[in-house]
Design an enzyme around this catalytic site. Structure first.
Site, PDB file in Angstrom:
ATOM      1  N   SER A   1       0.831  -1.201   0.000  1.00  0.00           N
ATOM      2  CA  SER A   1       0.000   0.000   0.000  1.00  0.00           C
ATOM      3  C   SER A   1       0.867   1.254   0.000  1.00  0.00           C
ATOM      4  O   SER A   1       2.076   1.186   0.182  1.00  0.00           O
ATOM      5  CB  SER A   1      -0.881   0.018   1.247  1.00  0.00           C
ATOM      6  OG  SER A   1      -0.072   0.324   2.372  1.00  0.00           O
ATOM      7  N   LYS A   2       0.206   2.378  -0.206  1.00  0.00           N
ATOM      8  CA  LYS A   2       0.909   3.654  -0.218  1.00  0.00           C
ATOM      9  C   LYS A   2       1.659   3.855   1.098  1.00  0.00           C
ATOM     10  O   LYS A   2       2.775   4.340   1.122  1.00  0.00           O
ATOM     11  CB  LYS A   2      -0.102   4.781  -0.422  1.00  0.00           C
ATOM     12  CG  LYS A   2       0.506   6.168  -0.309  1.00  0.00           C
ATOM     13  CD  LYS A   2      -0.506   7.245  -0.587  1.00  0.00           C
ATOM     14  CE  LYS A   2       0.100   8.629  -0.605  1.00  0.00           C
ATOM     15  NZ  LYS A   2       0.800   9.014   0.621  1.00  0.00           N
TER      16      LYS A   2
END
Ligand code: GLU
Length: 507
Positions: A265-266
């Site tokens: 994920s970011k």
């Protein structure tokens, strides 16, 4: 899917934010598959959910794909005979399909208000059921065209009461389809709910728009992320309900965090210091930013090469592939079922290989702006030589500037620790003598200075270790680096002598 149909695939992002590198990989695999089979690669924008629309996201997606060299044959950015390719512009086309399913008994109107649904969920929760679903069983006690009398339904529709159209999931039926990557997938419909397909505001949901568009756009293969696998049985049933041929499905493995625990994920990128997006992103409304591979100094072909290997491999030792070579080698059969663990070190390794394979003149052009920005000047000829000398160690073009900067300017200061370790009266004495020897040389090539240096060591009867490090410090200010004599040749006699004099003065 029938044989000998022209292969047509699509990448169908929703403009809800910047495109994650996993999304770029999905686009890439679709592109490679299309090219390999001489087919068409389409880009369609799925923007039916206006609440999740993010300004600038569509432009971002298109720019990122362009940077990667993933160009569409049809669709957004290329036009074609099946347009428009933005679902919000196709809005008027979907209602008739929702009605078609109602007419043939595969869908129904549901008039339950959001408050009704909220209430029933609450009640279910109190009774211990946290996962209440609108399904084959519960639909029987809800307000819909199955439970309400026909006249009542007609009245509500005539009064323009809000409704949704729901899929009428058949009871206890096995839905089976063959996924190109996962093999046979089988799900019992008792585990599936009556998904909303269409809303009274005239907007289809993702499911309806996706199936209708894939059909109208003659998509033969749906290659998409694993997160869509749970929706696939519904989609298969919808194709059946319409009486349309279903495309071949292929669900790609997730991109996992470097430790293998969960989806990349970011936040992982921020935490571990690597980008998870292809190019820099800035949300025009919130100001939120995210960094990209392009701005970090990655070459697009290196980024693509790295991405291709996240979930696929050619089954050979070869790792460096151009986009054309990937096209030749790609097959869904070699895409793995299990999640692909992301490794930033490997990503950097790929870029390093591309830096090494880039010509010195091209690299020189790339780092010129950095040199100018630092207020330094250098001739083109000298810069190309500097690049040749230091590129081997560079992961990014900018590293060439950092690594080679000592060739562009004399050391301003000397590191105390380094001096304490490598500079002493004996070494300084040798450097002083060498200065005069070098100064007398008319040929200042690497071979010539190296010869003179070796003769000096032999005459003095001392080893390299007593002289070399001190000489390197004097000229470069550094403890390590490329061959000293190659450095001398690039700097030239005048500069080398000047630097030695300055060092002897200051140290
Ligand atoms: N719009 C969906 C997405 O954002 C596309 C899913 C699909 O390819 O069917 O990923």
């Amino acid at each position: 899917m029938s044989e000998n149909k022209r292969v047509r695939v699509r990448f169908a992002p929703s403009p809800t934010g910047p495109l994650h590198m996993g999304g770029v990989r999905t686009a890439l695999y679709n592109y490679l598959f299309a090219k390999k089979h001489g087919g068409d690669f389409l880009i369609r924008i799925e923007d039916t959910d206006q609440t999740r629309y993010v300004k600038g996201a569509e432009d971002y997606i298109l720019e990122a794909l362009k940077w990667c060299g993933i160009t569409p044959d049809e669709g957004i950015g290329a036009d074609g005979p099946h347009g428009p390719y933005r679902q919000s512009e196709r809005k008027h086309m979907y209602r008739q399909y929702a009605e078609m399913l109602i007419e043939n008994g595969h869908a129904y109107y549901a008039f339950d208000t959001p408050e009704d649904l909220e209430r029933i969920r609450e009640l279910a929760k109190e009774a211990g059921n946290v996962n209440w679903q609108y399904n084959q069983v519960t639909r029987g006690s809800m307000k819909n065209s199955i439970t309400l009398p026909k006249e009542e339904v007609e009245k509500r529709l005539a009064e323009n009461q809000a409704y949704v159209v729901r899929m009428k999931m058949p009871r206890n039926t096995e839905v089976k389809f063959e996924d190109s990557i996962r093999g046979w997938v089988s799900v019992n419909t008792n585990n599936l709910d009556d998904k909303v397909l269409f809303k009274s505001d005239g907007m289809p949901t993702y499911h309806l728009a996706n199936i209708v568009d894939d059909h109208l756009m003659e998509i033969t293969h749906v290659i998409r992320g694993e997160e869509w696998l749970p929706s696939a049985p519904l989609h298969v049933l919808m194709y059946e309900a319409f009486g349309w041929e279903s495309p071949q499905f292929a669900h790609l493995p997730l991109l996992l965090r470097p430790d293998g625990n969960g989806k990349l994920s970011k936040r992982d990128g921020d935490r571990l210091g690597f980008p998870v997006f292809p190019i820099d992103w800035k949300n025009q409304e919130t100001g939120e930013t995210a960094s990209g591979y392009r701005e970090k100094g990655f070459f697009a072909p290196a980024f693509i090469n790295m991405l291709a290997f996240l979930g696929w491999n050619p089954g050979t030792e070869q790792e460096i592939f151009s986009l054309e070579e990937l096209t030749q080698a790609f097959t869904l059969k070699k895409v793995s079922k299990s999640g692909a663990r992301f490794d930033y070190e490997k990503a950097k390794w790929f870029n390093q290989q591309y830096v090494r394979n880039t010509s010195n003149t091209v690299l020189a052009e790339l780092i010129k702006p950095l040199i100018i920005e630092a207020g330094l000047t250098v001739s083109d000829e000298k810069l190309v030589k500097i690049v040749a000398l230091v590129k081997e160690r560079a992961i990014f073009p900018a590293d060439i500037f950092t690594e080679g900067r000592f060739l562009l300017e004399a050391p301003q200061t000397f590191d105390e620790k380094l001096i304490a370790k490598k500079w002493n009266a004996e070494g300084a004495g040798y450097v002083k003598e060498l200065r005069d020897i070098f100064n007398r040389l008319s040929d200042f090539s690497a071979a010539s200075t190296e010869g003179a240096f070796k003769d000096f060591l032999a005459a003095k009867g001392v080893g390299f270790g007593k002289v070399g490090p001190a000489l390197r410090i004097a000229v470069t200010g550094l403890g390590m680096g490329p061959s000293l004599f190659d450095i001398f040749e690039i700097l030239g006699k005048e500069e080398v002598i000047q630097r030695i004099d300055k060092a002897l003065e200051t140290l």
